[in-house]
Design a protein around this motif. Sequence first.
Motif, PDB file in Angstrom:
ATOM      1  N   GLU A 198      -0.165  -0.687   5.528  1.00 15.10           N
ATOM      2  CA  GLU A 198       0.084  -1.145   6.898  1.00 15.10           C
ATOM      3  C   GLU A 198       1.101  -2.280   6.963  1.00 15.10           C
ATOM      4  O   GLU A 198       1.558  -2.650   8.049  1.00 15.10           O
ATOM      5  CB  GLU A 198      -1.232  -1.578   7.550  1.00 15.10           C
ATOM      6  CG  GLU A 198      -1.957  -2.683   6.797  1.00 15.10           C
ATOM      7  CD  GLU A 198      -3.387  -2.864   7.280  1.00 15.10           C
ATOM      8  OE1 GLU A 198      -3.734  -2.298   8.347  1.00 15.10           O
ATOM      9  OE2 GLU A 198      -4.163  -3.549   6.609  1.00 15.10           O
ATOM     10  N   HIS A 199       1.478  -2.818   5.799  1.00 17.12           N
ATOM     11  CA  HIS A 199       2.510  -3.843   5.779  1.00 17.12           C
ATOM     12  C   HIS A 199       3.905  -3.255   5.640  1.00 17.12           C
ATOM     13  O   HIS A 199       4.889  -3.988   5.535  1.00 17.12           O
ATOM     14  CB  HIS A 199       2.241  -4.840   4.642  1.00 17.12           C
ATOM     15  CG  HIS A 199       0.934  -5.561   4.805  1.00 17.12           C
ATOM     16  ND1 HIS A 199      -0.075  -5.486   3.875  1.00 17.12           N
ATOM     17  CD2 HIS A 199       0.468  -6.345   5.813  1.00 17.12           C
ATOM     18  CE1 HIS A 199      -1.114  -6.209   4.295  1.00 17.12           C
ATOM     19  NE2 HIS A 199      -0.803  -6.737   5.463  1.00 17.12           N
ATOM     20  N   THR A 200       3.989  -1.926   5.637  1.00 11.93           N
ATOM     21  CA  THR A 200       5.278  -1.248   5.707  1.00 11.93           C
ATOM     22  C   THR A 200       5.910  -1.507   7.062  1.00 11.93           C
ATOM     23  O   THR A 200       5.242  -1.437   8.096  1.00 11.93           O
ATOM     24  CB  THR A 200       5.087   0.270   5.510  1.00 11.93           C
ATOM     25  OG1 THR A 200       4.767   0.522   4.144  1.00 11.93           O
ATOM     26  CG2 THR A 200       6.343   1.041   5.869  1.00 11.93           C
ATOM     27  N   GLY A 201       7.200  -1.801   7.068  1.00 12.87           N
ATOM     28  CA  GLY A 201       7.880  -2.006   8.347  1.00 12.87           C
ATOM     29  C   GLY A 201       9.094  -2.907   8.231  1.00 12.87           C
ATOM     30  O   GLY A 201       9.613  -3.156   7.144  1.00 12.87           O
ATOM     31  N   VAL A 202       9.528  -3.402   9.377  1.00 11.95           N
ATOM     32  CA  VAL A 202      10.727  -4.237   9.479  1.00 11.95           C
ATOM     33  C   VAL A 202      10.338  -5.699   9.636  1.00 11.95           C
ATOM     34  O   VAL A 202       9.489  -6.036  10.476  1.00 11.95           O
ATOM     35  CB  VAL A 202      11.588  -3.803  10.677  1.00 11.95           C
ATOM     36  CG1 VAL A 202      12.813  -4.701  10.815  1.00 11.95           C
ATOM     37  CG2 VAL A 202      12.018  -2.352  10.520  1.00 11.95           C
ATOM     38  N   TYR A 203      10.935  -6.549   8.818  1.00 13.23           N
ATOM     39  CA  TYR A 203      10.709  -7.989   8.875  1.00 13.23           C
ATOM     40  C   TYR A 203      12.033  -8.661   9.258  1.00 13.23           C
ATOM     41  O   TYR A 203      13.093  -8.321   8.728  1.00 13.23           O
ATOM     42  CB  TYR A 203      10.231  -8.531   7.532  1.00 13.23           C
ATOM     43  CG  TYR A 203       8.859  -8.031   7.140  1.00 13.23           C
ATOM     44  CD1 TYR A 203       7.733  -8.843   7.250  1.00 13.23           C
ATOM     45  CD2 TYR A 203       8.687  -6.736   6.645  1.00 13.23           C
ATOM     46  CE1 TYR A 203       6.476  -8.378   6.884  1.00 13.23           C
ATOM     47  CE2 TYR A 203       7.433  -6.268   6.286  1.00 13.23           C
ATOM     48  CZ  TYR A 203       6.334  -7.097   6.408  1.00 13.23           C
ATOM     49  OH  TYR A 203       5.087  -6.628   6.052  1.00 13.23           O
ATOM     50  N   GLU A 204      11.948  -9.622  10.185  1.00 10.47           N
ATOM     51  CA  GLU A 204      13.145 -10.299  10.656  1.00 10.47           C
ATOM     52  C   GLU A 204      13.026 -11.811  10.480  1.00 10.47           C
ATOM     53  O   GLU A 204      11.997 -12.403  10.797  1.00 10.47           O
ATOM     54  CB  GLU A 204      13.392  -9.981  12.129  1.00 10.47           C
ATOM     55  CG  GLU A 204      13.683  -8.511  12.399  1.00 10.47           C
ATOM     56  CD  GLU A 204      13.877  -8.243  13.880  1.00 10.47           C
ATOM     57  OE1 GLU A 204      14.990  -8.499  14.382  1.00 10.47           O
ATOM     58  OE2 GLU A 204      12.903  -7.822  14.529  1.00 10.47           O
TER      59      GLU A 204
END
Length: 233
Positions: free
Chosen positions: A94-100
Amino acid sequence: MFHGLVLFCLFFSLIGAEADEIVSAKEGDSFTLRTGFTERQGDHETEWRFGSSRTLLIKIKLGNVFSSSDTIFRDRLLLDRQTGDLTITNIKNEHTGVYELSIDLGQTEFQKKFIVTVYAPVPVPVITRYSPQCSSSSSSSSSASGFKRVLLCSVVNVSHVTLSWYKGNSLLSSISESDFSISLSLPLEVEYQDINSYSCVVNNPVSTQITHLDISKLCQTCSDCDNWSQKEL
């Protein structure tokens, strides 16, 4: 797992080309997103955000640090106050994704975007006997060297993996799949008296598992195979 990977594909199709860094990580491990700075630039306001909703993870303002109360990140965020680097521990899919990252430098704003994919470790591949009947390269041959057996190397409930057969260090065949939670099988035909070393390898970007074929467990004549069934070698 499925929903996390679906979200990742959506993020990647929309903004993947704009990502400054792409990160692969394994479930249970940690990953660090680096600002690129060796030290913080004074007391400039710094923010780390996650996902399409741009959920605030960490904020530094006037020397104070504010952390996210989001349940999937709770007790997982570590901030390097010197550089602004962000480490996320004990990661899950669930920590898959986009970080900005955004840093207010006064007249300008420094921004950096990361795409992170969290993979499950691959399982150990299983080799099974596939064909219940003997085959022969020559019907008139009575030698065991003419008989062959088809074997299958298989893995279950995997995604984004490559499954391969090797003869020694030489690649014989492989198959790759990026679908979600599927099963893969790859056949190999071997002679009963083959003395070569074979192995089946499954890997994804963060892990590898190998099963070696014990050729001595293959039958030496066709009659020895009459009672063979599909079971693990």
